[in-house]
Design an enzyme around this catalytic site. Sequence first.
Site, PDB file in Angstrom:
ATOM      1  N   ASP A 107      25.926   3.680   4.362  1.00 26.73           N
ATOM      2  CA  ASP A 107      26.765   4.456   3.432  1.00 26.73           C
ATOM      3  C   ASP A 107      28.212   4.584   3.945  1.00 26.73           C
ATOM      4  O   ASP A 107      28.496   4.240   5.087  1.00 26.73           O
ATOM      5  CB  ASP A 107      26.153   5.854   3.235  1.00 26.73           C
ATOM      6  CG  ASP A 107      26.305   6.726   4.471  1.00 26.73           C
ATOM      7  OD1 ASP A 107      25.872   6.321   5.563  1.00 26.73           O
ATOM      8  OD2 ASP A 107      26.912   7.815   4.360  1.00 26.73           O
ATOM      9  N   GLU A 162      28.895   6.076   7.214  1.00 23.74           N
ATOM     10  CA  GLU A 162      28.394   5.262   8.333  1.00 23.74           C
ATOM     11  C   GLU A 162      27.193   5.882   9.041  1.00 23.74           C
ATOM     12  O   GLU A 162      27.101   5.855  10.260  1.00 23.74           O
ATOM     13  CB  GLU A 162      29.540   5.016   9.334  1.00 23.74           C
ATOM     14  CG  GLU A 162      30.792   4.517   8.642  1.00 23.74           C
ATOM     15  CD  GLU A 162      31.890   4.070   9.605  1.00 23.74           C
ATOM     16  OE1 GLU A 162      32.365   4.923  10.359  1.00 23.74           O
ATOM     17  OE2 GLU A 162      32.250   2.880   9.595  1.00 23.74           O
TER      18      GLU A 162
HETATM   19  C1  NOJ Z   1      29.131   9.933  12.404  1.00 21.98           C
HETATM   20  C2  NOJ Z   1      30.107  10.351  11.365  1.00 21.98           C
HETATM   21  O1  NOJ Z   1      29.559  11.262  10.476  1.00 21.98           O
HETATM   22  C3  NOJ Z   1      30.629   9.172  10.658  1.00 21.98           C
HETATM   23  O2  NOJ Z   1      31.405   9.512   9.578  1.00 21.98           O
HETATM   24  C4  NOJ Z   1      31.346   8.308  11.642  1.00 21.98           C
HETATM   25  O3  NOJ Z   1      31.955   7.238  11.002  1.00 21.98           O
HETATM   26  C5  NOJ Z   1      30.347   7.832  12.669  1.00 21.98           C
HETATM   27  N1  NOJ Z   1      29.633   8.928  13.276  1.00 21.98           N
HETATM   28  C6  NOJ Z   1      31.011   7.041  13.745  1.00 21.98           C
HETATM   29  O4  NOJ Z   1      31.903   7.847  14.470  1.00 21.98           O
HETATM   30  C1  NOJ Z   2      34.578   8.276   9.476  1.00 19.86           C
HETATM   31  C2  NOJ Z   2      34.306   8.199   8.020  1.00 19.86           C
HETATM   32  O1  NOJ Z   2      33.029   8.726   7.780  1.00 19.86           O
HETATM   33  C3  NOJ Z   2      34.376   6.781   7.536  1.00 19.86           C
HETATM   34  O2  NOJ Z   2      34.231   6.754   6.138  1.00 19.86           O
HETATM   35  C4  NOJ Z   2      35.693   6.166   7.897  1.00 19.86           C
HETATM   36  O3  NOJ Z   2      35.700   4.821   7.528  1.00 19.86           O
HETATM   37  C5  NOJ Z   2      35.965   6.282   9.381  1.00 19.86           C
HETATM   38  N1  NOJ Z   2      35.783   7.639   9.814  1.00 19.86           N
HETATM   39  C6  NOJ Z   2      37.380   5.838   9.716  1.00 19.86           C
HETATM   40  O4  NOJ Z   2      38.310   6.665   9.067  1.00 19.86           O
END
Ligand code: NOJ
Ligand code: NOJ
Length: 475
Positions: free
Chosen positions: A206, A209
């Site tokens: 998603d 991530e």
């Molecule tokens: C968990 C976070 O919720 C997500 O948004 C992020 O991209 C990943 N860890 C990697 O840092």
């Molecule tokens: C975490 C977010 O959840 C993700 O959507 C985004 O791509 C990365 N940070 C980088 O901003």
Amino acid sequence: MGSCLRRLVIFSTSVIVIGISGALAKAPLVDQAFDQWVAKQTQMAEERMRRNISASGTATGSVIASPSRKDPNYYFHWIRDSALVMNSVQDLHHKSLGQKRVQYFQLLNDFALFSRQNQLTKTSAGLGDPRFNVDGSADYEPWGRPQYDGPALRALTLSRLAQDLLRVGNSSYVTTNLYRPELPATTVIKTDLEFIAHNWRRKSIDPWEEIMGQHFFVRGTQLAALTEGAELATQMNDTGAAGFYRAQATMLEAELAKHWSEQRGWYLTTLESEAGPDHRKPSELDVSVVLAALAANASSGVLWLLDPRMLSTATAIENVFARIYAINRQGGAGNAIGRYEEDYYYGGNPWFLTTAAYAELHYRVAIALSRLTSYKVTPRSREFFASTLPQSEQGRVESGTDIAADAALRARLVASLKEKGDGFLRRIRLHSNSDGSFTEQFHRDTGTQISAVDLTWSYANFIRAAHFRELVPTR
Ligand code: NOJ
Ligand code: NOJ
């Protein structure tokens, strides 16, 4: 502590101002100071966004998610972030003239060329690789892979650029750099569209991530990309492909519709979830559903912003954050909006980009409503519209009311939607810095900015909100 006190003072003055305006006048008072802040903040956001595009020490055309290199390390070219950022640049390109337009075009051209290089670079997840190093090399760090919203968002942004160029007769640039019918694909948009059209049934990670599954956001952005891509294909005389993309889009939209839960009253963000114990999301209620509709530009169907199911989802999300974030209980501005209730990343806070997205949502609903001649409220959409009005007027919006057919009521709602949209920007102002900088999040109890500094996507979404704010008709 000092800043906490200052904030309380600001809260109480704004409450008074709102109290007076509510009592005195039906039409909102023109708040010049706020308008000026929006204008100034938009300009600062633009400058700060610009610094993260082809930043010094990075490849031309790359977009760093943030200059932050640790806690968290966002010093990468993320496909999702960069595509959404360049979509805001495309909006600016679209509405600019002369030298400004040339400058925005240069940024978009660099991005298109860099994106094509990304496509040709070997990675561990192919076109589903979520990010690249800032020199354009593949990133082999363990990460949530694959992520299929990236190619969709990239195709969308570049298709809009292509449309803009075709309108002014620059088809040679489009043919050379963006879209050529030949197969195997040799251009950036065509490559993404072929990939989406052949792979949309697969699961992926998603946009946050965290979870493997079938996500409304990923499917929604793929649907939008195929739909706008089919239009572009038609214009490029790629008729067979246009029909193929449209056929895939029809099947995909049927899958997307299955996310609706009649029982809960919102679109479930993920179906067939393989969430690990760390990322369970019992609510399945997530702002990324609304972000998908905002990324698309649909005037009907599942991604239409005014579809009652979408508005019902948006209302449910706002209600969650109104309840769980302490800063939202102090009033004085609109609700701060986060990702989803169960979020705990950096403590699980409101984000600038999602709060700005809620401003954009209300402005765009206002714009759409102002252009309709008939639009009936349903039990699902009633709360969305009623919540923009003071209690005493909410009776004007009942299920069955045609809020577009009655000119006075429509004008009233266009104004109240804009006011409510402004509330979200006022929320951002409350937690912003005078130098115009935004991080990723602001603390749910104190409002202090946290996580990645100068998040490029935060600026892009603020700019977008301000862009649509200008398009809301005022009588
Ligand atoms: C968990 C976070 O919720 C997500 O948004 C992020 O991209 C990943 N860890 C990697 O840092
Ligand atoms: C975490 C977010 O959840 C993700 O959507 C985004 O791509 C990365 N940070 C980088 O901003």
